[in-house]
Write an enzyme that holds these catalytic residues in place. Structure first.
Site, PDB file in Angstrom:
ATOM      1  N   GLN A 140       0.950  -1.233   0.015  1.00 52.66           N
ATOM      2  CA  GLN A 140       0.013  -0.088  -0.116  1.00 52.66           C
ATOM      3  C   GLN A 140       0.955   1.246  -0.104  1.00 52.66           C
ATOM      4  OE1 GLN A 140      -3.353  -0.423  -0.099  1.00 52.66           O
ATOM      5  NE2 GLN A 140      -3.444   1.805  -0.307  1.00 52.66           N
ATOM      6  N   ALA A 142      -5.437   5.296  -1.040  1.00 50.59           N
ATOM      7  CA  ALA A 142      -4.990   5.589   0.437  1.00 50.59           C
ATOM      8  C   ALA A 142      -3.835   5.246   0.898  1.00 50.59           C
ATOM      9  CB  ALA A 142      -6.279   4.507   1.011  1.00 50.59           C
ATOM     10  N   SER A 148      -6.581   2.091   4.162  1.00 46.90           N
ATOM     11  CA  SER A 148      -7.237   1.219   2.821  1.00 46.90           C
ATOM     12  C   SER A 148      -8.032   0.119   3.284  1.00 46.90           C
ATOM     13  CB  SER A 148      -6.206   1.131   1.905  1.00 46.90           C
ATOM     14  OG  SER A 148      -6.475   0.217   0.753  1.00 46.90           O
ATOM     15  N   HIS A 177      -8.100  -2.172   1.462  1.00 48.98           N
ATOM     16  CA  HIS A 177      -7.335  -3.373   0.997  1.00 48.98           C
ATOM     17  C   HIS A 177      -6.607  -4.197   1.944  1.00 48.98           C
ATOM     18  CE1 HIS A 177      -8.372  -3.281  -3.311  1.00 48.98           C
ATOM     19  NE2 HIS A 177      -8.589  -1.741  -3.160  1.00 48.98           N
ATOM     20  N   GLU A 222     -15.025   5.054  -7.895  1.00 50.28           N
ATOM     21  CA  GLU A 222     -14.076   3.927  -8.294  1.00 50.28           C
ATOM     22  C   GLU A 222     -15.082   2.751  -8.620  1.00 50.28           C
ATOM     23  OE1 GLU A 222     -10.944   2.728  -5.365  1.00 50.28           O
ATOM     24  OE2 GLU A 222      -9.978   4.326  -5.753  1.00 50.28           O
ATOM     25  N   HIS A 234     -14.146  -0.989  -7.383  1.00 46.09           N
ATOM     26  CA  HIS A 234     -13.693  -1.354  -6.075  1.00 46.09           C
ATOM     27  C   HIS A 234     -14.983  -1.592  -5.299  1.00 46.09           C
ATOM     28  CE1 HIS A 234     -11.375  -0.518  -2.213  1.00 46.09           C
ATOM     29  NE2 HIS A 234     -12.524  -0.684  -1.642  1.00 46.09           N
TER      30      HIS A 234
END
Ligand SMILES: [Zn+2]
Length: 296
Positions: free
Chosen positions: A171, A194, A199, A201, A251, A254
């Site tokens: 990240q 991010a 994030s 993720h 996005e 996402h």
């Protein structure tokens, strides 16, 4: 019969009557004392028990109303009873299971999250993804994301997981590249990539699909996701015109797992996860790592 003798008989009768009366009285008194001796302690215990019980009862009974309403409301907030649904490809999923952890610029993950979350990650089977660089997802999400991709593929749509879990290190690489791209403006970079720890993720409970680019919006994969993702527990996390709420640009690629029933409700309400968490007065940090009791 002489009067003397008659008087003697009367006296004897009176004496016997008195004697009987005294004996009856003594008997009655004795019985009374016996009963009192026998019953008194028991009665006292009972009554003290009753008193203590009733005081026990009366104390919680003043709390009883909120307690029972607590139970009711917690039942509403935590639908623990599984609601098993079967997907078109025959996968059984629990529609009540969910993950509502809120991560954004204001709600960062702890520093040690990056280490702890590793225990919860599983490898995604290559048939569901098109990226060999990042290949892990949270185990809670695995059955849902694979069922969704399988269903899309069964419909002839080549949906693939592109970017699921990302470590803080990965990240950070992405964030620094974005910072360089926008001439060193970190705040501007953060609306696109991010910072590590902010994030989704970093949790493995979301994924980018097929490609992390605007081109995704005009694909049949995106159309399929808009129609079906909620049935597998996913929401479009950063919708158009919601950047002022999410802090992130639109996005289309996402998608975030929240749970089937939550995703349906969030979509129906037309709100972001930020708005939903606030609306339901939820702790943003709820379900930080996942539900250990959940079996995939
Ligand atoms: Zn993403």
């Amino acid at each position: 019969m002489t009067s003397r003798r008659r008087k003697a008989i009367i006296r004897r009768r009176i004496f016997i009557a008195l004697l009987v009366a005294i004996l009856v009285a003594i008997g009655a008194l004795g019985y009374l004392i016996f009963k009192i001796a026998q019953n008194d302690p028991t009665e006292n215990e009972d009554s003290s028990e009753i008193t203590s019980v009733s005081s026990n009862v009366s104390e919680p009974s003043s709390e009883e109303a909120p307690t029972s309403s607590d139970v009711t409301s917690s039942k509403e907030e935590e639908p623990q009873e599984p609601e098993i649904i079967t997907t078109p490809t025959g996968v059984e999923l629990d529609a009540n299971f969910g993950r509502l952890l809120l991560i954004n610029g204001q709600n960062a993950l702890p520093d040690d999250y990056d280490t702890k979350v590793r225990d919860y990650l599983v490898e995604i089977d290559p048939k569901y993804r098109n990226n060999n660089y990042v290949t892990q997802i949270h185990k809670d999400v695995y059955p849902y994301i694979t069922a969704m991709v399988a269903a899309a593929q069964a419909d002839g749509v080549d949906l693939r997981v592109w970017s699921p879990f990302r470590s803080y290190a990965i990240q950070n690489d992405l964030f620094q590249k974005q910072v360089n791209r926008v001439g060193g403006d970190e705040a501007k970079a953060a609306t696109v990539v991010a910072r590590p720890g902010t994030s989704e993720h970093n949790t493995g409970i979301c994924a980018d699909f097929n490609m992390a680019s605007d081109a995704f919006e005009s694909t049949e994969m995106y159309t399929w996701m808009c129609e079906n993702a909620q049935d597998y527990g996913f929401i479009l996390r950063y919708p158009k015109d919601k950047q002022h709420v999410t802090g992130v640009i639109y996005e289309s690629w996402h998608w975030r797992f929240v749970g089937i029933n939550y995703a349906k409700e969030i979509k129906e309400l037309g709100v972001t996860l930020e708005e939903y968490v606030e609306m339901k007065n939820l702790d943003p940090a709820m379900d930080m790592y996942g539900d250990d009791s959940y079996k995939q």
